[in-house]
Design an enzyme around this catalytic site. Structure first.
Site, short mmCIF file in Angstrom:
data_model
loop_
_atom_site.label_atom_id
_atom_site.label_comp_id
_atom_site.label_asym_id
_atom_site.label_seq_id
_atom_site.Cartn_x
_atom_site.Cartn_y
_atom_site.Cartn_z
N GLN A 109 0.82 -1.21 0.00
CA GLN A 109 0.00 0.00 0.00
C GLN A 109 0.86 1.27 0.00
O GLN A 109 0.68 2.16 -0.84
CB GLN A 109 -0.93 0.00 1.22
N ASP A 155 14.54 -10.87 -2.35
CA ASP A 155 13.86 -11.66 -1.32
C ASP A 155 14.49 -11.35 0.03
O ASP A 155 15.64 -11.73 0.30
CB ASP A 155 13.99 -13.15 -1.64
N ALA A 206 7.50 -5.39 4.77
CA ALA A 206 7.27 -5.90 6.12
C ALA A 206 6.44 -7.17 6.05
O ALA A 206 5.71 -7.40 5.08
CB ALA A 206 6.55 -4.86 6.99
N THR A 247 4.81 0.68 13.19
CA THR A 247 3.39 0.50 13.43
C THR A 247 2.95 0.91 14.83
O THR A 247 3.75 0.93 15.77
CB THR A 247 3.02 -0.98 13.22
N ASP A 248 1.67 1.21 14.96
CA ASP A 248 1.06 1.48 16.27
C ASP A 248 1.06 0.25 17.15
O ASP A 248 0.91 0.35 18.38
CB ASP A 248 -0.37 1.99 16.09
N TYR A 286 3.53 -9.92 15.89
CA TYR A 286 3.75 -8.90 14.87
C TYR A 286 4.30 -7.62 15.50
O TYR A 286 5.30 -7.06 15.03
CB TYR A 286 2.44 -8.61 14.14
#
Length: 288
Positions: free
Chosen positions: A11, A36, A60, A101-102, A131
């Site tokens: 995205q 990769d 990610a 990330t949050d 994660y």
């Protein structure tokens, strides 16, 4: 400028490719076959071969539930590959932008009262799933290997490319006449098309370290779905439910709003509100 964008099919990565080309940069956007990240020895060889002047790491492991059953793979991508990239950029003094990330925060419901405007950058981290742990480990690796790197934590990312909440809601609305949507998780969406310009503005101002970035304003998933359907002109009954209605392998944070004071001060303006920017994203989704 010769810029390497990893995760270019995702995205944020896809939006970065378009943005970089609009600025006249020479873009390296390797596919996962061409680069990769699971093969760490080939990663350094790629960097040495192409010698990018800017690295933007959008790649990610983002399968939150899958990380619970495949922790080694998640850490391989989100920590080990990131560490190798940061080692190279730090050694060669090449600017690095890395996205986090949050989910690095504990996401306690009680933190809503403690941090009413969202978690600040220096709030205590404490991931509640694999994660989040892997992404926090990646942050620490970047900070250790490249002190000049820029790390941006994003939340609830949605864009015209890849899979996301908005696309899922629109697909389900076309199949059903009634939806249940979680209403006890609070955060702020980040529209992918807004990320490159803000990131570039921070780089242009020689910013480094950790910054939070999302659209301004808060929402629950239920509120976001309702606004999406209103903007898209979709008529459907939406029922708010608790997270317990949708048990998942990986626990989700109940509160993950990010404080935007630092990025606002750095670029001189607050990121646009999620409601304000939503019609543009809906138009983008319709045009695909």
């Amino acid at each position: 400028m010769n810029v390497l964008i990893t995760g270019s099919s995702g995205q944020v990565g896809h939006e970065w490719v378009s943005y970089a080309r609009s600025r006249g940069w020479e873009v390296l956007a390797p596919t996962s076959t061409e680069l990769d990240l699971m093969q760490l020895e080939k990663l350094e060889a790629y960097l040495e071969t192409y010698r990018p002047e800017q690295v933007i790491n959008c790649a990610a492991w983002t399968d939150v539930d899958g990380a619970e059953s495949s922790p080694e793979q998640a850490f391989r991508i989100n920590r080990d590959a990131v560490e190798r990239i940061a080692q190279w950029t730090g050694k060669h003094r090449v600017p690095l932008i890395h996205y986090s990330t949050d989910y690095v925060f504990p996401g306690r419901a009680s933190d809503r009262e403690r941090y009413p405007s969202g978690y600040p950058e220096d709030a205590q981290t404490g991931p509640i799933n694999i994660y989040g742990e892997s992404k926090r480990a990646g942050e620490m690796a970047v900070l250790a290997q490249d002190p000049h790197a820029l790390i941006l934590r994003l939340s609830w990312v949605c864009g015209r490319h890849g899979s996301n909440f908005l696309k899922t809601m629109l697909r389900l609305a076309a199949e059903r006449d009634h939806l249940q949507v979680v209403d006890d998780q609070i955060g702020s969406p980040t529209w992918a098309h807004t990320v490159p310009s803000v990131s570039a503005a921070l780089v242009d101002r020689s910013k480094r370290g950790i910054f939070h970035l999302s659209q301004s304003g808060r929402a629950t998933w239920y509120e976001l779905a309702c606004e999406l359907f209103r903007v898209a002109g979709v008529t459907i009954r939406v029922e708010p439910v608790s997270s317990d209605a949708f048990p998942r392998p990986a626990p989700r944070p109940r509160f993950s709003r990010l404080n935007l004071n630092k990025v606002t001060g750095a670029i001189g303006k607050q990121p646009t509100g999620w409601r304000e920017e939503l019609p543009k994203l809906v138009d983008q989704l319709r045009s695909r």
